[in-house]
Design an enzyme around this catalytic site. Structure first.
Site, mmCIF file in Angstrom:
data_model
loop_
_atom_site.group_PDB
_atom_site.id
_atom_site.type_symbol
_atom_site.label_atom_id
_atom_site.label_comp_id
_atom_site.label_asym_id
_atom_site.label_seq_id
_atom_site.Cartn_x
_atom_site.Cartn_y
_atom_site.Cartn_z
ATOM 1 N N LYS A 109 0.890 -1.164 0.000
ATOM 2 C CA LYS A 109 0.000 0.000 0.000
ATOM 3 C C LYS A 109 0.924 1.208 0.000
ATOM 4 C CE LYS A 109 -3.985 1.763 2.621
ATOM 5 N NZ LYS A 109 -3.890 3.024 1.977
ATOM 6 N N ARG A 148 -4.527 7.798 -4.114
ATOM 7 C CA ARG A 148 -5.200 6.844 -4.999
ATOM 8 C C ARG A 148 -5.869 7.626 -6.113
ATOM 9 N NH1 ARG A 148 -8.658 2.231 -3.529
ATOM 10 N NH2 ARG A 148 -8.923 1.025 -5.452
ATOM 11 N N ARG A 168 -9.672 10.164 -5.217
ATOM 12 C CA ARG A 168 -10.436 9.135 -4.525
ATOM 13 C C ARG A 168 -11.884 9.560 -4.307
ATOM 14 N NH1 ARG A 168 -11.007 7.520 0.749
ATOM 15 N NH2 ARG A 168 -11.062 5.277 1.067
ATOM 16 N N GLU A 224 -1.746 4.333 -7.747
ATOM 17 C CA GLU A 224 -1.311 5.306 -6.754
ATOM 18 C C GLU A 224 -0.500 6.375 -7.468
ATOM 19 O OE1 GLU A 224 -2.332 4.450 -3.729
ATOM 20 O OE2 GLU A 224 -1.386 5.920 -2.405
ATOM 21 N N LYS A 240 -7.084 -3.777 3.967
ATOM 22 C CA LYS A 240 -5.831 -3.029 4.109
ATOM 23 C C LYS A 240 -5.236 -3.405 5.448
ATOM 24 C CE LYS A 240 -8.533 1.037 5.359
ATOM 25 N NZ LYS A 240 -9.000 2.333 4.886
#
Lengths: 536, 343
Positions: free
Chosen positions: A224, A229, A244, A269, A402
């Protein structure tokens, strides 16, 4: 315009999210087209009238009010639009009707720099103080009344009982005043045909893993990354970049607009070049991303200088592909989409794209070990994706997790408290805390290092509220300075240098981890310990 | 003969009338004080003698025990009533006349005359009609010492009827909730209640405990406030659909948790500025002021038409600038501790 002005005025004073939603929804239901569409665009900051700037308004006022009185008033009120709306000389008689929102938008759109100083006064003369405030806010942009695009879309969905995800899907493909959106939502018409226009697809999101353990045979793991994002969309040769929340941020990162060589929708990302975020094993393939702090310098800009483009160029580390050359892959399993993404990579320019690599682990314990090792690499943690999961908007339990690395912890001292809003409106629930700038036993002082408003229970909140009230030293509006008596163990994701704060530090996602009722304040951490955690 | 107006001297804690050795609205205890009205930034306890209207003295008795006997039966602070329109002779050949100021119950301007020179000290005042007090009277003078709380041209207070209508509409729109109105306990609270009654709102109005005595005092002075109840005597459900009046400090206090889903309103001239209302978490701002707005201030100066204007507590700068633009002689006095509290 009267209804819109009244809506703005009420929104200004409303703190509860639910009430804001209800107010906007009521307005959207009761207002005809195209007024409601323009109002929606105004609320979400999508209107731009280049001929009317804040300076245009100031110049108009200079011709009407003594400059000293203007400056004194502006300083007191703190907002140019509001000051001007209050100081505008009331005409003897109002000429003409109060214009509708659409008429205002049409008139403002027709202005240029020469005609604006002549036409605007006539428009202002047709409105009362609230109307003038709404007009100036609408014309100069930047409502600053706490309405995000997401809130406005949710209000639309609530007004017409449609799904907010669908609103989200259509919204970005349409232009204000969104006639197709209202025809569908309000009048039960067909959904807008947005097939040939770039638009945002709501992101698939992850749940925190918490105590769950997963089998690595069922779940793929990937890093991550600590950027933002994004979704990059190209349709008919036209590209858009979405954040996002679904905001169009194309103008902020123009270098990413002409780089997809085919029509596609990809999820990844956004990072800027630098040396911080590598990846433990494969620095060559995954190197070259700067820390979040570097990226932050580029966020929120409407235009980007050449210097900035050269110093901190952006690229996308790809996670997923939703659509490629007309083929919608969202129903397919993650493994299929991953294969499609890998097959796509050779066709994408490596200046602007790389692939988020997978993390191979023998089993869950091994994965946990790898995650621990990743602490120093400014990686936020791991993502776990069910190998057979389709790409579904929102958070669906069991598909994606996550697994953030453990937070950093520091002991800090409560210094200021501010009243919360909504349910917490009578409670002091936002806490500013500080660390020592030296040895507290030899006269060091506390410098504020962050602010947190979560991580405690309702019972703890009551107790904290009582403490704040009992130990108040000073009051500054809604803020109270308190005696230094309480230590918080604060959890945070990372810490960066910042010019904005006196301590020179800014924490990301600080929250109260534990309240150390037992710990004496001189045992709280010093600024140096926090500074040692910087990874800029 | 001494220089003109040397007998009157502005000092940081009040205006000193030199030949009478007497102070107007002094911020510390003195032997002899002339007090314009009962607000805490003008009236305080501990003066040897207090000259004020009977209403102001009643307020000061309530708040500071002015004119009341102590445990030993002595009266340490003497109260000397001066009616509106009455002139009293002070030592040193100074005459003081009390003239209605229209600010709160009992409020007065004080006209001082000495050696053929006339000075008016307005205290706080407004020009709008107010059912709870006698209206302001324009009094010609040489020096006009005016307040300037709302001394900025942005301040145009709307008609009170509009604001009262906003308040009753909030109630009608939210029959299951309540509207909590923050209003200064002396003056504003009673004016809001009296205006509500005048607008035909006859339901019981609930009071924070800190309001009770002052409301009773107003009623004793002939201001009808209708049926008032104490919040502490009633349940949440009984108060649904009602107006509750509390001091501004109670708005965001824990006290408000006992009320049925209160909509927070505040009656104050500052509510004209959105930022001020937001700072206080006010959802329903009511622009109701007991002070003169910009137009009232400037109109009053024009009507009184003095040789000189002295400006105190508030935004002196802008009013000074206005005087300068109109070629009026003016100066700002820096009096200590004069701020609006929660007007």
């Amino acid at each position: 315009m009267e209804e819109f002005a009244a809506l703005l005025d009420t929104l200004v004073y409303t703190t509860s999210r639910n009430r804001k939603l209800a107010l906007i929804a009521d307005y959207l239901r009761e207002t005809p087209d195209p007024d409601r569409g323009w109002a929606l665009a105004a609320l979400t900051g999508e209107l731009d009238f280049p001929a009317v700037k804040s300076s245009t308004i100031r110049n108009l006022m200079k011709d009407r009010v003594d400059p000293v009185l203007w400056t004194l008033s502006r300083d007191f009120v703190g907002d140019t639009a509001e000051t001007a709306s209050l100081l505008w000389p009331e005409p003897e008689r109002r000429e003409g009707n109060v214009p509708s929102v659409s008429q205002v938008v049409e008139m403002l759109g027709a202005l240029n720099r020469n005609t604006a100083p002549k036409e605007l006064p006539a428009l202002l003369d047709r409105l009362d103080a609230n109307g003038r405030f709404a007009l100036i806010k609408l014309a100069t942009g930047g409502m600053r009344i706490g309405i995000s695009a997401r809130l406005a879309k949710t209000a639309f969905a609530q007004a017409f009982d449609v799904s907010v995800d669908e609103v989200e899907e259509y919204w970005h493909a349409l232009q204000a005043p969104y006639p197709e959106l209202f025809a569908w939502g309000a009048d039960g018409g067909d959904p807008p045909d947005v097939s040939n226009r770039p638009r945002f697809r709501p992101f698939m999101l992850a749940h925190p893993l918490e105590d769950t353990e997963v089998d690595v045979a069922d779940y793929a793991a990937e890093w991550k990354w600590d950027g933002i994002r994004i979704q990059l969309v190209r349709v008919g040769g036209e590209s858009r970049l979405y954040s996002r929340s679904g905001d169009d941020i194309s103008a902020t990162f123009p270098e990413l607009l002409d780089v997809l060589p085919m029509d596609a929708v990809v999820d990844g990302e956004l990072l800027v070049r630098g040396a911080q975020q590598g990846g433990p094993e494969n620095e060559k393939t995954q190197g070259g991303a700067a820390s979040f702090n570097a990226l932050q310098q580029r966020l929120g800009r409407k235009t980007v200088s050449k210097k900035m483009l050269a110093e901190a160029p952006a690229f996308v580390r790809l996670y997923d592909v939703l659509i490629v050359e007309g083929e919608d892959l969202r129903e397919q399993a993650w493994t299929t989409r991953r294969a499609a993404l890998e097959a796509l990579m050779p066709r994408l320019p490596d200046t602007h794209f790389d692939l988020s690599s997978l993390v191979d682990a023998r089993d869950f314990e091994h994965l946990a070990e790898i995650r621990e090792g990743a602490r120093d690499d400014a990686i936020e943690g791991l993502m776990l994706k069910r190998r057979d999961s389709p790409y579904i908007a929102g958070r669906k339990v069991g598909l994606w997790y996550k697994w953030k690395r453990d937070p950093l912890l520091i002991d800090a001292v409560l210094m200021y408290a501010q009243r919360g809003s909504g349910k917490r409106s009578s409670f002091y629930s936002d806490y500013t805390f500080g660390c020592w700038d030296g040895d507290p036993d030899t006269g060091a002082e506390l410098l504020p290092v962050g602010k947190a408003y979560s991580g405690f229970t309702d019972a703890e909140l009551k107790k904290l509220d009582r403490l704040v009230r009992q130990t108040t030293l000073n009051r500054f509006g809604p803020v109270r300075e308190v005696e230094r008596t309480l230590v918080f163990e604060v959890a945070f994701d990372s810490v960066h240098t910042s010019k904005r704060h006196k301590s020179g530090l800014a924490m990301r996602f600080p929250r109260i981890h534990r309240i150390r009722w037992d710990k004496p304040v001189h045992e709280a951490d010093r600024i140096e310990s926090l500074r040692a955690l910087i990874r800029d | 003969m001494s220089a003109p107006f040397s007998w009157i001297r502005p000092e940081p804690w009040g205006v000193h009338i030199v030949p009478a050795d007497c102070w107007v609205d002094p911020g510390k205890a003195v032997d002899r004080a002339l007090v314009t009205h009962g607000h805490a930034d003008h009236a305080r306890g501990g003066h040897g003698e207090t000259y004020a209207t009977p209403e102001t003295l009643a307020i000061m008795a309530l708040r500071y025990r002015t004119g009341l006997a102590d445990e030993s039966g002595e009266i340490p602070t003497k109260a000397i009533p001066v009616e509106h329109g009455e002139t009293i002779r002070l030592p040193g050949d100074v005459d003081a006349t009390y003239i209605p100021a229209g600010h709160v119950l009992g409020s007065a301007q004080i006209l001082l005359e000495h050696a053929g020179e006339r000075v008016v000290i307005t205290g706080d005042y407004k020009r709008r009609p107010d059912p709870t007090c006698a209206p302001f009277r324009v009094t010609p003078c040489d020096i006009f010492i005016t307040e300037a709380t709302f001394g900025l041209p942005v301040f145009t207070h709307p008609p009170i009827e509009d604001e009262i209508a906003k308040l009753t509409k909030a109630l009608t729109d939210n029959p299951d909730k309540s509207v909590l109105v923050g209003a200064y306990a002396l003056g504003k609270a009673q004016r809001v209640i009296a205006e509500l009654r005048a607008a035909g709102h006859h339901d019981p109005i609930y009071l924070h405990g800190a309001m009770e005595k002052m409301c009773r005092l107003y009623e004793e002075h002939g201001v009808q406030l209708g049926e008032l109840r104490l919040v502490s005597d009633h349940t949440k459900d009984e108060m649904r659909g009602s107006i509750i009046v509390a001091p501004p400090s109670a708005l965001n206090d824990r006290w408000s948790r006992r009320l049925p889903e209160p909509i927070t309103a505040m009656a104050s001239g500052w509510m004209l500025v959105r930022g001020r209302a937001r700072q206080r978490g006010v959802e329903l701002p009511l622009v109701i002021s007991d002070h003169a707005d910009w137009n009232e201030l400037t109109r009053t100066i024009d009507e009184v038409d003095p040789q000189e204007v002295w400006i105190t507590h508030g935004r002196e700068e802008a009013l000074l600038r206005w005087c300068e633009l109109g070629q009026r002689k003016a100066r700002a006095l820096a009096l200590v501790g004069r701020e609006d509290e929660d007007d």
